[in-house]
Motif scaffolding. Structure first.
Motif, PDB file in Angstrom:
ATOM      1  N   SER A  26       0.823  -1.223   0.000  1.00 31.40           N
ATOM      2  CA  SER A  26       0.000   0.000   0.000  1.00 31.40           C
ATOM      3  C   SER A  26       0.854   1.270   0.000  1.00 31.40           C
ATOM      4  O   SER A  26       0.353   2.344  -0.357  1.00 31.40           O
ATOM      5  CB  SER A  26      -0.957   0.010   1.199  1.00 31.40           C
ATOM      6  OG  SER A  26      -0.253  -0.287   2.372  1.00 31.40           O
ATOM      7  N   GLY A  50      -4.899   4.200  10.925  1.00 30.73           N
ATOM      8  CA  GLY A  50      -4.916   2.840  10.374  1.00 30.73           C
ATOM      9  C   GLY A  50      -3.557   2.555   9.764  1.00 30.73           C
ATOM     10  O   GLY A  50      -3.445   2.182   8.601  1.00 30.73           O
ATOM     11  N   PRO A  53       0.863  -2.153   8.940  1.00 31.03           N
ATOM     12  CA  PRO A  53       2.204  -2.346   9.526  1.00 31.03           C
ATOM     13  C   PRO A  53       3.178  -1.170   9.347  1.00 31.03           C
ATOM     14  O   PRO A  53       4.260  -1.221   9.888  1.00 31.03           O
ATOM     15  CB  PRO A  53       2.718  -3.596   8.787  1.00 31.03           C
ATOM     16  CG  PRO A  53       2.053  -3.536   7.452  1.00 31.03           C
ATOM     17  CD  PRO A  53       0.685  -2.955   7.708  1.00 31.03           C
ATOM     18  N   GLY A  54       2.804  -0.144   8.571  1.00 29.08           N
ATOM     19  CA  GLY A  54       3.662   1.041   8.552  1.00 29.08           C
ATOM     20  C   GLY A  54       4.139   1.524   7.194  1.00 29.08           C
ATOM     21  O   GLY A  54       4.992   2.409   7.128  1.00 29.08           O
ATOM     22  N   GLY A  55       3.589   0.972   6.116  1.00 29.64           N
ATOM     23  CA  GLY A  55       4.010   1.391   4.769  1.00 29.64           C
ATOM     24  C   GLY A  55       3.791   2.888   4.532  1.00 29.64           C
ATOM     25  O   GLY A  55       4.686   3.593   4.064  1.00 29.64           O
ATOM     26  N   TRP A  56       2.603   3.366   4.877  1.00 30.07           N
ATOM     27  CA  TRP A  56       2.302   4.796   4.669  1.00 30.07           C
ATOM     28  C   TRP A  56       3.169   5.658   5.587  1.00 30.07           C
ATOM     29  O   TRP A  56       3.623   6.727   5.180  1.00 30.07           O
ATOM     30  CB  TRP A  56       0.815   5.075   4.916  1.00 30.07           C
ATOM     31  CG  TRP A  56      -0.065   4.759   3.741  1.00 30.07           C
ATOM     32  CD1 TRP A  56       0.118   3.772   2.817  1.00 30.07           C
ATOM     33  CD2 TRP A  56      -1.251   5.447   3.358  1.00 30.07           C
ATOM     34  NE1 TRP A  56      -0.889   3.801   1.890  1.00 30.07           N
ATOM     35  CE2 TRP A  56      -1.754   4.812   2.199  1.00 30.07           C
ATOM     36  CE3 TRP A  56      -1.972   6.517   3.887  1.00 30.07           C
ATOM     37  CZ2 TRP A  56      -2.918   5.222   1.547  1.00 30.07           C
ATOM     38  CZ3 TRP A  56      -3.139   6.941   3.244  1.00 30.07           C
ATOM     39  CH2 TRP A  56      -3.603   6.297   2.090  1.00 30.07           C
ATOM     40  N   ASP A  71      -3.118   2.950  15.260  1.00 27.71           N
ATOM     41  CA  ASP A  71      -3.755   1.709  14.796  1.00 27.71           C
ATOM     42  C   ASP A  71      -4.202   0.875  15.998  1.00 27.71           C
ATOM     43  O   ASP A  71      -3.656   0.994  17.096  1.00 27.71           O
ATOM     44  CB  ASP A  71      -2.795   0.878  13.929  1.00 27.71           C
ATOM     45  CG  ASP A  71      -3.531  -0.038  12.940  1.00 27.71           C
ATOM     46  OD1 ASP A  71      -3.432   0.195  11.716  1.00 27.71           O
ATOM     47  OD2 ASP A  71      -4.220  -0.996  13.391  1.00 27.71           O
ATOM     48  N   ASP A  87      -8.161   3.093  18.944  1.00 30.70           N
ATOM     49  CA  ASP A  87      -9.264   2.994  18.000  1.00 30.70           C
ATOM     50  C   ASP A  87      -9.613   4.409  17.534  1.00 30.70           C
ATOM     51  O   ASP A  87      -9.938   5.268  18.361  1.00 30.70           O
ATOM     52  CB  ASP A  87     -10.451   2.345  18.748  1.00 30.70           C
ATOM     53  CG  ASP A  87     -11.655   2.118  17.860  1.00 30.70           C
ATOM     54  OD1 ASP A  87     -11.788   2.779  16.815  1.00 30.70           O
ATOM     55  OD2 ASP A  87     -12.484   1.266  18.238  1.00 30.70           O
ATOM     56  N   ILE A  88      -9.559   4.643  16.245  1.00 35.21           N
ATOM     57  CA  ILE A  88      -9.770   6.010  15.744  1.00 35.21           C
ATOM     58  C   ILE A  88     -11.223   6.477  15.906  1.00 35.21           C
ATOM     59  O   ILE A  88     -11.518   7.644  15.700  1.00 35.21           O
ATOM     60  CB  ILE A  88      -9.307   6.183  14.269  1.00 35.21           C
ATOM     61  CG1 ILE A  88     -10.145   5.331  13.301  1.00 35.21           C
ATOM     62  CG2 ILE A  88      -7.823   5.883  14.127  1.00 35.21           C
ATOM     63  CD1 ILE A  88      -9.949   5.722  11.838  1.00 35.21           C
ATOM     64  N   ASP A 110      -5.697   5.184   5.911  1.00 37.25           N
ATOM     65  CA  ASP A 110      -5.838   3.986   5.074  1.00 37.25           C
ATOM     66  C   ASP A 110      -6.582   2.915   5.879  1.00 37.25           C
ATOM     67  O   ASP A 110      -6.529   1.739   5.561  1.00 37.25           O
ATOM     68  CB  ASP A 110      -4.422   3.506   4.683  1.00 37.25           C
ATOM     69  CG  ASP A 110      -4.422   2.477   3.561  1.00 37.25           C
ATOM     70  OD1 ASP A 110      -5.331   2.517   2.710  1.00 37.25           O
ATOM     71  OD2 ASP A 110      -3.503   1.629   3.531  1.00 37.25           O
ATOM     72  N   SER A 112      -9.062   0.329   7.316  1.00 43.05           N
ATOM     73  CA  SER A 112     -10.043  -0.557   6.671  1.00 43.05           C
ATOM     74  C   SER A 112     -10.716  -1.387   7.745  1.00 43.05           C
ATOM     75  O   SER A 112     -10.042  -1.861   8.657  1.00 43.05           O
ATOM     76  CB  SER A 112      -9.356  -1.570   5.758  1.00 43.05           C
ATOM     77  OG  SER A 112      -8.794  -0.964   4.659  1.00 43.05           O
TER      78      SER A 112
HETATM   79  C1  LIG Z   1      -4.922  -1.634   4.953  1.00 43.86           C
HETATM   80  S1  LIG Z   1      -4.329  -1.611   6.596  1.00 43.86           S
HETATM   81  C2  LIG Z   1      -3.297  -0.174   6.591  1.00 43.86           C
HETATM   82  C3  LIG Z   1      -1.982  -0.354   5.882  1.00 43.86           C
HETATM   83  C4  LIG Z   1      -1.046   0.795   6.108  1.00 43.86           C
HETATM   84  N1  LIG Z   1      -1.539   2.022   5.496  1.00 43.86           N
HETATM   85  C5  LIG Z   1       0.327   0.520   5.564  1.00 43.86           C
HETATM   86  O1  LIG Z   1       0.703   1.115   4.553  1.00 43.86           O
HETATM   87  O2  LIG Z   1       1.040  -0.278   6.166  1.00 43.86           O
HETATM   88  C6  LIG Z   1      -5.718  -1.054   7.508  1.00 43.86           C
HETATM   89  C7  LIG Z   1      -5.469  -0.833   8.982  1.00 43.86           C
HETATM   90  O3  LIG Z   1      -6.598  -0.189   9.566  1.00 43.86           O
HETATM   91  C8  LIG Z   1      -6.601  -0.548  10.934  1.00 43.86           C
HETATM   92  N2  LIG Z   1      -7.884  -0.205  11.558  1.00 43.86           N
HETATM   93  C9  LIG Z   1      -9.119  -0.674  11.255  1.00 43.86           C
HETATM   94  N3  LIG Z   1     -10.042  -0.145  12.070  1.00 43.86           N
HETATM   95  C10 LIG Z   1      -9.391   0.709  12.909  1.00 43.86           C
HETATM   96  C11 LIG Z   1      -9.813   1.552  13.978  1.00 43.86           C
HETATM   97  N4  LIG Z   1     -11.100   1.635  14.343  1.00 43.86           N
HETATM   98  N5  LIG Z   1      -8.879   2.265  14.641  1.00 43.86           N
HETATM   99  C12 LIG Z   1      -7.569   2.178  14.284  1.00 43.86           C
HETATM  100  N6  LIG Z   1      -7.108   1.402  13.269  1.00 43.86           N
HETATM  101  C13 LIG Z   1      -8.006   0.674  12.592  1.00 43.86           C
HETATM  102  C14 LIG Z   1      -6.332  -2.047  10.897  1.00 43.86           C
HETATM  103  O4  LIG Z   1      -5.886  -2.503  12.151  1.00 43.86           O
HETATM  104  C15 LIG Z   1      -5.263  -2.124   9.789  1.00 43.86           C
HETATM  105  O5  LIG Z   1      -3.970  -2.162  10.335  1.00 43.86           O
END
Ligand SMILES: C[S@@+](CC[C@H](N)C(=O)[O-])C[C@H]1O[C@@H](n2cnc3c(N)ncnc32)[C@H](O)[C@@H]1O
Length: 197
Positions: A26, A50, A53-56, A71, A87-88, A110, A112
């Protein structure tokens, strides 16, 4: 695009991510958004929602002086990145962010939902995450700040887009090349936050 071609593309970004040391494919979605819209600024403060793992966060940290990565899931440390586990959708997470920064130049999300397979439910959850990302953006962004948010297209999407348009001078819906073709995800890119005091 055929499934075969789509899988090849997935493979391509997966391999590229490995090659460049990015934690997630991502990362290329944010890179493509950055190339086109220049949302990240040198030396600014970025909130990455979100983030695991930290790509963004890896991409954001190339520009920013500090990244606040949030996250539910843990994340391995990165230079110039402060991780906040939370939790956001919860106010206590806003308070945790506030312990580190009072304002931000850019908010990116990001986030999901866990995919249930029931599209209506997943889409509604995606919109709920976006509404909370926008709430955090309104809470922390400086005048003129930028916002990027992943959303699943569907019923509530146009209404959310209208809501974002109220608060930013330029708003676009962007489908990065690095997204899978069959994916219904889209990125809302908003620039020029209109702060109300
Ligand atoms: C697609 S991944 C993100 C990948 C990230 N952008 C990267 O580049 O590594 C989506 C993330 O949203 C987080 N997520 C989902 N619901 C959330 C919430 N309510 N609060 C915080 N994080 C949340 C998930 O734990 C997951 O790690």
């Amino acid at each position: 695009m055929t499934r075969w071609y789509s899988e090849k593309k997935k493979d391509y970004y997966y391999k590229e991510a490995k090659k460049h040391g990015y934690r997630a494919r991502s990362a290329f979605k944010l890179l493509q958004i950055q190339q086109r819209y220049r949302v990240l600024r040198r030396g600014g403060v970025v909130i990455d929602l979100g983030a695991s793992p930290g790509g963004w966060s890896q991409i954001a940290a190339k520009y920013a002086s500090i990244v606040i990565a949030v996250d539910l899931q843990p994340m391995q440390p990165l230079d110039r990145v402060i991780f906040v586990k939370g939790d956001i959708t919860k106010d206590e997470t806003i308070e945790k962010i506030r312990q580190h920064i009072s304002e931000a130049d850019v908010v990116i999300s990001d986030a999901s939902p866990n995919i249930s397979g029931k599209y209506t439910m997943d889409q509604a959850r995606s919109v709920w995450l976006c509404q909370n990302a926008l709430k955090i953006a309104k809470e922390f962004l400086k005048e003129g700040g930028n916002f990027v948010c992943k959303i699943f297209e569907g019923e509530d999407y146009p209404q959310f887009l209208q809501e974002v348009k109220k608060h930013f001078r330029m708003v676009k819906a962007h489908a990065p090349k690095a997204s899978r073709k069959q994916s219904s995800e889209i990125y809302i890119v908003a620039k020029g936050f209109k702060k109300t005091w």
